[in-house]
Design a protein around this motif. Structure first.
Motif, PDB file in Angstrom:
ATOM      1  N   GLY B 166       3.251   1.128 -18.545  1.00 45.90           N
ATOM      2  CA  GLY B 166       2.203   1.629 -19.432  1.00 45.90           C
ATOM      3  C   GLY B 166       1.693   2.949 -18.899  1.00 45.90           C
ATOM      4  N   ALA B 167       1.389   3.869 -19.801  1.00 42.16           N
ATOM      5  CA  ALA B 167       0.824   5.159 -19.404  1.00 42.16           C
ATOM      6  C   ALA B 167      -0.385   5.441 -20.274  1.00 42.16           C
ATOM      7  N   TYR B 168      -1.383   6.059 -19.681  1.00 43.60           N
ATOM      8  CA  TYR B 168      -2.657   6.322 -20.345  1.00 43.60           C
ATOM      9  C   TYR B 168      -3.078   7.761 -20.072  1.00 43.60           C
ATOM     10  N   ILE B 169      -3.630   8.417 -21.065  1.00 41.80           N
ATOM     11  CA  ILE B 169      -4.237   9.725 -20.851  1.00 41.80           C
ATOM     12  C   ILE B 169      -5.744   9.556 -21.012  1.00 41.80           C
ATOM     13  N   ILE B 170      -6.471   9.901 -19.954  1.00 39.80           N
ATOM     14  CA  ILE B 170      -7.933   9.762 -19.941  1.00 39.80           C
ATOM     15  C   ILE B 170      -8.537  11.158 -19.989  1.00 39.80           C
ATOM     16  N   SER B 171      -9.574  11.321 -20.787  1.00 39.48           N
ATOM     17  CA  SER B 171     -10.131  12.664 -20.956  1.00 39.48           C
ATOM     18  C   SER B 171     -11.642  12.630 -21.123  1.00 39.48           C
ATOM     19  N   SER B 172     -12.268  13.697 -20.658  1.00 41.40           N
ATOM     20  CA  SER B 172     -13.690  13.914 -20.956  1.00 41.40           C
ATOM     21  C   SER B 172     -13.872  15.269 -21.646  1.00 41.40           C
ATOM     22  N   CYS B 173     -12.772  15.867 -22.133  1.00 42.58           N
ATOM     23  CA  CYS B 173     -12.863  17.171 -22.804  1.00 42.58           C
ATOM     24  C   CYS B 173     -13.471  17.001 -24.199  1.00 42.58           C
ATOM     25  N   GLU B 174     -14.410  17.855 -24.495  1.00 43.53           N
ATOM     26  CA  GLU B 174     -15.090  17.719 -25.789  1.00 43.53           C
ATOM     27  C   GLU B 174     -14.123  17.771 -26.968  1.00 43.53           C
ATOM     28  N   GLY B 175     -13.179  18.684 -26.889  1.00 42.97           N
ATOM     29  CA  GLY B 175     -12.233  18.833 -27.992  1.00 42.97           C
ATOM     30  C   GLY B 175     -11.415  17.588 -28.263  1.00 42.97           C
ATOM     31  N   ASP B 176     -11.220  16.765 -27.199  1.00 41.06           N
ATOM     32  CA  ASP B 176     -10.407  15.554 -27.367  1.00 41.06           C
ATOM     33  C   ASP B 176     -11.167  14.434 -28.068  1.00 41.06           C
ATOM     34  N   MET B 177     -12.489  14.595 -28.190  1.00 39.09           N
ATOM     35  CA  MET B 177     -13.303  13.481 -28.671  1.00 39.09           C
ATOM     36  C   MET B 177     -13.178  13.278 -30.178  1.00 39.09           C
ATOM     37  N   LEU B 178     -12.495  14.209 -30.836  1.00 41.92           N
ATOM     38  CA  LEU B 178     -12.283  14.060 -32.273  1.00 41.92           C
ATOM     39  C   LEU B 178     -11.168  13.055 -32.558  1.00 41.92           C
ATOM     40  N   MET B 179     -10.354  12.779 -31.540  1.00 40.82           N
ATOM     41  CA  MET B 179      -9.259  11.828 -31.749  1.00 40.82           C
ATOM     42  C   MET B 179      -9.817  10.417 -31.884  1.00 40.82           C
ATOM     43  N   ASP B 180      -9.020   9.556 -32.467  1.00 43.25           N
ATOM     44  CA  ASP B 180      -9.386   8.161 -32.658  1.00 43.25           C
ATOM     45  C   ASP B 180      -9.144   7.439 -31.333  1.00 43.25           C
ATOM     46  N   THR B 181     -10.203   7.113 -30.630  1.00 47.35           N
ATOM     47  CA  THR B 181     -10.038   6.698 -29.238  1.00 47.35           C
ATOM     48  C   THR B 181     -10.932   5.521 -28.849  1.00 47.35           C
ATOM     49  N   VAL B 182     -10.723   5.077 -27.621  1.00 51.30           N
ATOM     50  CA  VAL B 182     -11.515   4.008 -27.009  1.00 51.30           C
ATOM     51  C   VAL B 182     -12.220   4.596 -25.794  1.00 51.30           C
ATOM     52  N   SER B 183     -13.488   4.261 -25.602  1.00 50.07           N
ATOM     53  CA  SER B 183     -14.258   4.790 -24.463  1.00 50.07           C
ATOM     54  C   SER B 183     -14.186   3.850 -23.267  1.00 50.07           C
ATOM     55  N   ILE B 184     -14.426   4.420 -22.092  1.00 50.53           N
ATOM     56  CA  ILE B 184     -14.617   3.610 -20.888  1.00 50.53           C
ATOM     57  C   ILE B 184     -16.105   3.679 -20.563  1.00 50.53           C
ATOM     58  N   ALA B 185     -16.784   2.540 -20.697  1.00 49.09           N
ATOM     59  CA  ALA B 185     -18.250   2.534 -20.591  1.00 49.09           C
ATOM     60  C   ALA B 185     -18.718   2.385 -19.151  1.00 49.09           C
ATOM     61  N   ASP B 186     -18.111   1.482 -18.425  1.00 48.79           N
ATOM     62  CA  ASP B 186     -18.471   1.282 -17.023  1.00 48.79           C
ATOM     63  C   ASP B 186     -17.338   0.553 -16.326  1.00 48.79           C
ATOM     64  N   VAL B 187     -17.381   0.553 -15.005  1.00 47.88           N
ATOM     65  CA  VAL B 187     -16.313  -0.068 -14.210  1.00 47.88           C
ATOM     66  C   VAL B 187     -16.925  -0.789 -13.012  1.00 47.88           C
ATOM     67  N   LEU B 188     -16.199  -1.754 -12.494  1.00 47.21           N
ATOM     68  CA  LEU B 188     -16.655  -2.465 -11.295  1.00 47.21           C
ATOM     69  C   LEU B 188     -15.450  -2.697 -10.390  1.00 47.21           C
ATOM     70  N   PRO B 189     -15.375  -1.977  -9.262  1.00 50.20           N
ATOM     71  CA  PRO B 189     -14.248  -2.207  -8.356  1.00 50.20           C
ATOM     72  C   PRO B 189     -14.378  -3.563  -7.662  1.00 50.20           C
ATOM     73  N   GLY B 190     -13.250  -4.193  -7.404  1.00 45.39           N
ATOM     74  CA  GLY B 190     -13.252  -5.513  -6.783  1.00 45.39           C
ATOM     75  C   GLY B 190     -13.160  -5.462  -5.269  1.00 45.39           C
ATOM     76  N   CYS B 191     -13.575  -6.553  -4.635  1.00 46.11           N
ATOM     77  CA  CYS B 191     -13.410  -6.706  -3.185  1.00 46.11           C
ATOM     78  C   CYS B 191     -12.168  -7.557  -2.929  1.00 46.11           C
ATOM     79  N   ALA B 192     -11.379  -7.174  -1.933  1.00 40.57           N
ATOM     80  CA  ALA B 192     -10.214  -7.976  -1.567  1.00 40.57           C
ATOM     81  C   ALA B 192     -10.685  -9.287  -0.946  1.00 40.57           C
ATOM     82  N   MET B 193     -10.020 -10.386  -1.281  1.00 45.04           N
ATOM     83  CA  MET B 193     -10.411 -11.666  -0.693  1.00 45.04           C
ATOM     84  C   MET B 193      -9.216 -12.583  -0.462  1.00 45.04           C
ATOM     85  N   ASP B 194      -9.371 -13.432   0.534  1.00 49.57           N
ATOM     86  CA  ASP B 194      -8.332 -14.386   0.905  1.00 49.57           C
ATOM     87  C   ASP B 194      -8.900 -15.773   0.661  1.00 49.57           C
TER      88      ASP B 194
END
Lengths: 336, 336
Positions: B166-194
């Protein structure tokens, strides 16, 4: 515009660093600058070489955290990786820490990749992170070449994988800026390239063009051109010569201000290290010890650190592929 | 405070995504949503399985770039990795692109790690980046288990490594925002665990606690608690049951809105895929195709994508170690 220098717009510093090495590295010319060494058998008290490597990462981060009195809850992320299959040096070595974990793979450029990403993230979306990388001669030999017991003959251009780990704490917290520290001024990520080298005993030749490409691009894009030190990760003797020649062809004579971590860590003729040191732990440990110490003492004000990586696998070479290389640049600055 | 949700403060979007899969994946229930498949022998015209995997990454990125009419010079970085030793799927597969390269290793969580980092970087210091990951059943089988020719019997809890990229193009360029897209609202990195699991035929059990830890931490830290879809990467049938039970013990009944990419990609009984799909390519391809398509059609508004990774190596298991696991969360949002 891509392929550009990324300026670190906030005050971002390396507030602490620590290094852990094996006995051969401690015997070398900068041996006294490392924080911890195993003077015995480089096992670090573990049952396997792979666990010894993980232990070096664990200890290095523990010391770096202690040096700046930062606990797990004050670190937003760990950025870490190494040369072992599936990056298990970092994956297992950092399990004890209750800190979000971001795994990296940049071969021997991993610590530069980590500092680069850490500086970008600390300049904007997080406050503090840890960067850790390592290599171990014995785990690398059996994974990439032969088990030690085989006693294979080494080529003159071959490098010696360093037993070492380096850990760094990067911060943009105002309160941390009172510490005696080094800043990260700007960074330039490298492009992966294949220059036609497929000799695993001459990785310096594979990586030198990538390092030259990154540094020439840095100069051409308005980066500083008269640093006190240009420091490559692990080009070794043969790779360093190629690198200097390529810079010369680009119009820059860097002989006066250039060194390579792989040339600094051993007394090469006496310790019989052929073309010098290599491995993720080479630049990770040399930068974390001797180089940062020299910056804090005022000997260097501007350092261009270029981490170099050879991104092949044993199988890709068996299948007749060349060695892709990469080089990431970090501009370190001592403010006063 | 570490271990916190990182809000993406700028408008950052996935402006294009592409997927490339093998014939088994194309035969599955969401087969028609993938952009390209090899209907023949999954070699993608290459001499080795490893080169086939690299080729899938190359093609996936090429299609994603074309979908949004972005060329190399408009991408600031590639964030990429895979399961092969020394991440050579990405290292070789993306050599053709003249774009700065940042190598990642998060086992099967790699695409989530890439989107997470890409969103953070695009929200602050860069404009656009590419994220790419892959796995190939045949390269994974011989590296992690046995060559295909051996014909080993599979355990009921075993998963089937997906042939996919899978390949993804991520952008914050204003001009790109006219495209039909999905936003990334927030993220949470995980901790490694055993969590004490050392059965390589039951990686779902090793990863489920990491996925539950990340999601429960997300809920407890003020993340949205009623998404339209909670999507784990590759827990498979057994891991998904454990995950749902752990969430139930934490006070959340997610049965109505939960699915796993490893369960979606195959018709498990008919295709004889035991516990379902796994591998970096599993979530990379499912998210890039069916899930994003459903978001664009308005079927899902909020998706919590939790990439899951098992960070062992064959050697670490031979040496008696457990399987460390990690899970990174990305909150995707369709604005209208």
């Amino acid at each position: 515009m891509s392929k550009r220098i990324l300026e670190i717009k906030k005050d971002v510093r390396i507030i602490a660093a620590a290094s852990v090495v094996g006995h051969e590295e401690h015997r070398g010319p900068i041996g006294k600058y490392f924080d911890v060494y195993d003077g015995d058998d480089d096992s670090f008290g573990q049952r396997t070489w792979e666990s010894a490597e993980s232990e070096m990462q664990r200890v290095a981060l523990s010391i770096a955290k202690r040096k700046c009195s930062i606990d797990d809850a004050e670190l937003d992320m760990l950025l870490a990786g190494d040369l072992l299959n599936q990056c298990t040096g970092a994956g297992y070595g950092l399990l004890d820490y209750d800190i979000p974990y971001i795994g990296l793979y940049g071969a021997c450029s991993t610590v530069a990749e980590g500092i680069l990403l850490g500086a970008l993230l600390c300049s904007s979306v997080i406050n503090r992170c840890g960067v850790v990388s390592s290599s171990h001669n014995c785990s690398a030999e059996r994974q990439y070449r032969f088990p030690l017991e085989y006693g294979g003959q080494r080529a003159p251009t071959a490098q010696w994988t360093v037993t070492g780990a380096g850990a760094y704490i990067i911060s943009s917290c105002e309160g941390d800026m009172l510490m005696d520290t080094v800043s990260i001024a700007d960074v330039l990520p490298g492009c992966a390239m294949d220059c036609g080298i497929n000799d695993v005993n001459n990785m310096g030749a594979a990586m030198a063009p990538a390092a030259a490409d990154t540094l020439l691009r840095y100069f051409a894009s308005g980066g500083i051109t008269s640093p006190d030190l240009i420091l490559t990760g692990d080009l070794g003797a043969h790779g360093a010569e190629i690198f200097k020649r390529l810079l010369g062809e680009g119009g820059y004579d860097i002989a006066e201000c250039y060194n390579d971590c792989g040339l600094m860590i051993y007394d090469i003729p006496i310790q019989d290290k052929h073309s010098g040191g290599s491995g993720c732990g080479c630049s990770a440990a040399v930068l974390a010890s001797f180089v940062l110490r020299r910056m804090l003492s005022g000997a260097y004000r501007d350092v261009l650190f270029i981490g170099t990586g050879a991104m092949m696998s044993p199988m890709s070479l068996q299948q007749g592929k060349n060695i892709p290389a990469i080089a990431h640049l970090v501009h370190l600055k001592r403010e006063n």
